[in-house]
Design an enzyme around this catalytic site. Structure first.
Site, PDB file in Angstrom:
ATOM      1  N   ASP A  52      -0.928  -0.956  -3.885  1.00  0.00           N
ATOM      2  CA  ASP A  52      -2.259  -1.550  -3.764  1.00  0.00           C
ATOM      3  C   ASP A  52      -2.153  -2.982  -3.238  1.00  0.00           C
ATOM      4  OD1 ASP A  52      -5.220  -1.698  -4.450  1.00  0.00           O
ATOM      5  OD2 ASP A  52      -4.432  -3.272  -5.752  1.00  0.00           O
ATOM      6  N   GLU A 124      -1.320   4.810  -1.916  1.00  0.00           N
ATOM      7  CA  GLU A 124      -0.843   3.519  -2.415  1.00  0.00           C
ATOM      8  C   GLU A 124       0.578   3.624  -2.957  1.00  0.00           C
ATOM      9  OE1 GLU A 124      -5.070   1.426  -3.704  1.00  0.00           O
ATOM     10  OE2 GLU A 124      -3.837   2.399  -5.234  1.00  0.00           O
TER      11      GLU A 124
END
Length: 231
Positions: A52, A124
């Protein structure tokens, strides 16, 4: 029955070869799969956390260089549209990575919203694995080609009424709007926010919602509807 991972197929899709394939396997391992197969040493959650941050950095850098005159507020909102769950889901689909996700049987029966979340987390986590294995450069080489082109990114800046209002007041009055949030309760007693938006000290609009962010959007929308003849 545990599933095997076609590492070469995934590396081909990513155009990246792992020096430590175990990182990729971990990135593919959903927590529900680990619950069903305890022999799976680790799930993807920590890599999601790292990925992320990697995604946010690369997208921020890309927008910063692509739009040198764009202010921080518009950069931030545009970035949010390019890193949210729906966007990451689309990136996963473009690379055809979803078929490699190691996920528990129960999770496979989830709603479409659950699928979006699982695929977004997968993207991610894979970025986190790529970053740990090869650094920022290969992660950037995966992310940037997936992003919309400049002409397609521009409309994203105007989707949010706050951005449109800011653009309008800057162009016409050379000032920025300011927001004031007050506590508010809905008819059923639920807590929320009453937000007022001011331009040059004048009240332009108001919004009421359960979240401050949504109330600000509604206030900006009202301001636009009464002051921008184009809306």
């Amino acid at each position: 029955m545990q599933h095997t991972v076609d590492i070469q197929a995934i590396e081909s899709k990513l155009n990246f070869t792992f020096s430590h394939p175990r990182l990729l396997i971990t990135a593919l391992t959903h927590s529900s799969y680990r619950n069903e197969f305890p022999s799976a040493e680790e799930d993807s959650e920590r890599l999601e956390f790292l990925g992320d941050a990697v995604l946010g950095l690369v997208v921020t850098e890309h927008l910063f260089l692509l739009f040198p005159a764009l202010n921080e507020g518009l950069l931030s909102t545009t970035r949010a549209a390019l890193v949210n769950a729906e966007a990451c889901f689309e990136y996963t689909q473009k690379l055809s990575l979803g078929e490699h996700l190691l996920i528990g049987r129960g999770e496979k029966m989830q709603s479409h919203r659950g699928k979006i979340s699982a695929y977004a987390n997968l993207f991610e986590a894979i970025l986190g694995a790529v970053y740990l294995d090869g650094g920022l450069s290969p992660a950037r080489q995966i992310i940037v080609p997936l992003l919309p082109d400049k002409e397609s990114i521009l409309p994203l800046m105007l989707v949010n009424p706050k951005n449109r209002l800011q653009q309008f007041t800057q162009q016409t009055l050379k000032v920025l709007p300011s927001y004031k949030a007050l506590p508010w309760k809905s008819e059923d007693g639920s807590p929320g926010y009453h937000v007022q938006v001011f331009v040059n000290g004048d009240l332009w609009g108001e919004g009421f919602a359960g979240s401050k962010k949504e109330a600000e959007k509604l206030a900006a929308k009202q301001a636009l509807s009464t002051h921008d003849n184009k809306n």
